[in-house]
Design a protein around this motif. Structure first.
Motif, PDB file in Angstrom:
ATOM      1  N   ASN A 234       0.869  -1.158  -0.017  1.00  0.00           N
ATOM      2  CA  ASN A 234       0.021   0.030  -0.147  1.00  0.00           C
ATOM      3  C   ASN A 234       0.833   1.105   0.067  1.00  0.00           C
ATOM      4  N   GLN A 235       0.838   2.082  -1.056  1.00  0.00           N
ATOM      5  CA  GLN A 235       1.419   3.495  -1.099  1.00  0.00           C
ATOM      6  C   GLN A 235       0.457   4.549  -1.565  1.00  0.00           C
ATOM      7  N   PRO A 236      -0.545   4.932  -0.420  1.00  0.00           N
ATOM      8  CA  PRO A 236      -1.334   5.822  -0.910  1.00  0.00           C
ATOM      9  C   PRO A 236      -0.878   7.196  -1.083  1.00  0.00           C
ATOM     10  N   GLY A 237      -1.609   8.305  -1.489  1.00  0.00           N
ATOM     11  CA  GLY A 237      -1.352   9.700  -1.558  1.00  0.00           C
ATOM     12  C   GLY A 237      -1.700  10.266  -2.901  1.00  0.00           C
ATOM     13  N   ALA A 238      -2.417  11.465  -2.758  1.00  0.00           N
ATOM     14  CA  ALA A 238      -2.694  12.127  -4.020  1.00  0.00           C
ATOM     15  C   ALA A 238      -3.507  11.337  -5.079  1.00  0.00           C
ATOM     16  N   SER A 239      -4.782  10.908  -4.452  1.00  0.00           N
ATOM     17  CA  SER A 239      -5.555  10.408  -5.092  1.00  0.00           C
ATOM     18  C   SER A 239      -5.036   9.270  -6.095  1.00  0.00           C
ATOM     19  N   GLY A 240      -4.224   8.397  -5.443  1.00  0.00           N
ATOM     20  CA  GLY A 240      -3.677   7.183  -6.080  1.00  0.00           C
ATOM     21  C   GLY A 240      -2.570   7.568  -6.859  1.00  0.00           C
ATOM     22  N   SER A 241      -2.307   8.703  -7.202  1.00  0.00           N
ATOM     23  CA  SER A 241      -1.226   8.901  -8.140  1.00  0.00           C
ATOM     24  C   SER A 241       0.353   8.776  -7.500  1.00  0.00           C
ATOM     25  N   THR A 242       0.551   8.839  -6.282  1.00  0.00           N
ATOM     26  CA  THR A 242       1.981   8.457  -5.883  1.00  0.00           C
ATOM     27  C   THR A 242       2.368   7.193  -6.059  1.00  0.00           C
ATOM     28  N   GLY A 243       1.588   6.073  -5.692  1.00  0.00           N
ATOM     29  CA  GLY A 243       2.016   4.695  -6.016  1.00  0.00           C
ATOM     30  C   GLY A 243       1.884   4.422  -7.315  1.00  0.00           C
ATOM     31  N   THR A 244       1.095   5.107  -8.111  1.00  0.00           N
ATOM     32  CA  THR A 244       1.203   4.727  -9.365  1.00  0.00           C
ATOM     33  C   THR A 244       2.318   5.189 -10.124  1.00  0.00           C
ATOM     34  N   ALA A 245       2.749   6.607  -9.840  1.00  0.00           N
ATOM     35  CA  ALA A 245       4.161   6.811 -10.276  1.00  0.00           C
ATOM     36  C   ALA A 245       5.246   6.201  -9.926  1.00  0.00           C
ATOM     37  N   ALA A 246       5.239   5.448  -8.581  1.00  0.00           N
ATOM     38  CA  ALA A 246       6.346   4.654  -8.125  1.00  0.00           C
ATOM     39  C   ALA A 246       6.440   3.629  -9.024  1.00  0.00           C
TER      40      ALA A 246
END
Length: 340
Positions: A68-80
């Motif tokens: 789980n890597q939440p943040g910024a409406s899902g964009s943080t984990g997606t960018a990771a």
């Protein structure tokens, strides 16, 4: 002591119990696979990913770790996930409309749905629910309060399914619903808990995130964003939003696992076969969908993208209508229908 026949049967049993990857698939992972869920634990994406991960794990014979890597409406984990080495060992999970439209809102730059190989599993629908002690007994009463009063609505953010559902209700109702004030959380589960505890009046998150709280009598479901009633065991049928807003446009919200492009082709070939062999007939996934109010609809590749394009187009173009777009959807291959 075992006779030869018994030993032969035991050997055959052991062979069939071995991971299928060594015998059937061209890719045999040599270390754990990470699936980044860009939302907090307990939400819709997290729930279903934790159902699917063991299916993949058993098929490949390697550990599949949900991170789980939440943040910024899902964009943080997606960018990771996109920034990780493209070796086939870092995936992500989400609603496909999010991954396809992050660039439109500028949350993740220079990305399109073509950056992934797509593996869909269920379709989800948002529910509008209120705290069980709320004065609002039906959706019309809540809608009126959203127009003229003050209603706090818990969601996982503007780019979450709950945030998009609230925006769609605004559009469908033909009013700004100035009395509706969105309160954002790091995921759908915290947003639902906030409504159940009375911290906010309502939530527009997905049914799969709300069913347990509804069964427990802590939330009251008023309507489902669908053109059919939601029927889940242990819950009274939830009327469709088209009963209240007849011309409300509905597009199924597909969720899945996404593997960034650039890995060896054998990774995708193997996962295509795993999806075909194991996910598309999974009883565990069917049970999850039935129990939580999702729709069991696994697909992958071009067929998955074709199935999901209506919701991708709907969400991307809605961003333009709402003034949330920083990039014209046409620049990433999404053509919006002409108005009028």
């Amino acid at each position: 002591m075992f006779d030869r026949t018994t030993l032969g049967l035991l050997a055959a049993t052991c062979m069939t119990a071995l991971p299928a990857a060594a015998q059937e698939y061209s890719w045999t992972p040599d270390r754990p696979i990470n699936i980044i869920v860009p939302w907090s634990a307990g939400g819709s994406t997290d729930q279903v990913t934790r159902v699917v991960a063991p299916i993949i794990e058993e098929a490949l014979g390697t550990e599949v770790v949900v991170v789980n890597q939440p943040g910024a409406s899902g964009s943080t984990g997606t960018a990771a996930a996109l920034d990780a080495p493209r070796d086939g060992y870092t995936w992500t999970a989400n609603a496909i409309a999010n991954n396809a439209t992050y660039a439109v809102t500028g949350l993740v730059e220079d990305t399109t749905i073509d950056d992934y190989h797509i593996y869909l599993h269920v379709a989800n629908v948002p529910l509008v629910s209120v705290n069980a002690d709320s004065e609002y007994q039906d959706f019309n009463a809540l809608l009126e309060a959203m127009e003229t009063g003050s209603v706090t609505v818990g969601t996982a953010g503007v780019n979450s399914s709950g945030g998009m559902a609230l925006a769609a209700i605004r559009e469908g109702s033909g009013t700004e619903l100035e009395g509706a004030r969105m309160i954002t959380y790091d995921g759908g589960n915290p947003a639902v808990i906030a409504a159940a505890s009375g911290e906010v009046v309502a939530t527009t998150q997905l049914a799969v995130e709300q069913t347990e709280m509804i069964r427990a009598g802590r939330l009251r479901a008023l309507t489902v964003l669908s053109d059919e009633a939601l029927e889940v065991e242990g819950i009274d049928p939830v009327p469709p939003i088209t009963d209240f807003i007849p011309d409300f446009e509905v597009a199924a919200d597909y969720f899945g696992v996404f593997i960034p492009v650039g890995a060896p082709q054998e990774v995708y070939d193997t996962m295509d076969q795993v999806w075909e062999d194991h996910v598309m007939n999974s009883e565990a996934l069917k049970t999850y969908a039935t129990d939580r109010g999702a729709v069991f609809l696994p697909s992958y590749g071009d067929a998955a993208l074709e199935r999901a394009m209506p919701v991708v187009i709907s969400e991307a173009c809605a961003r333009v209508t709402r003034g949330e777009a920083v990039l014209d959807p046409s620049e990433i291959g999404i053509d919006c229908p002409e108005e009028g």
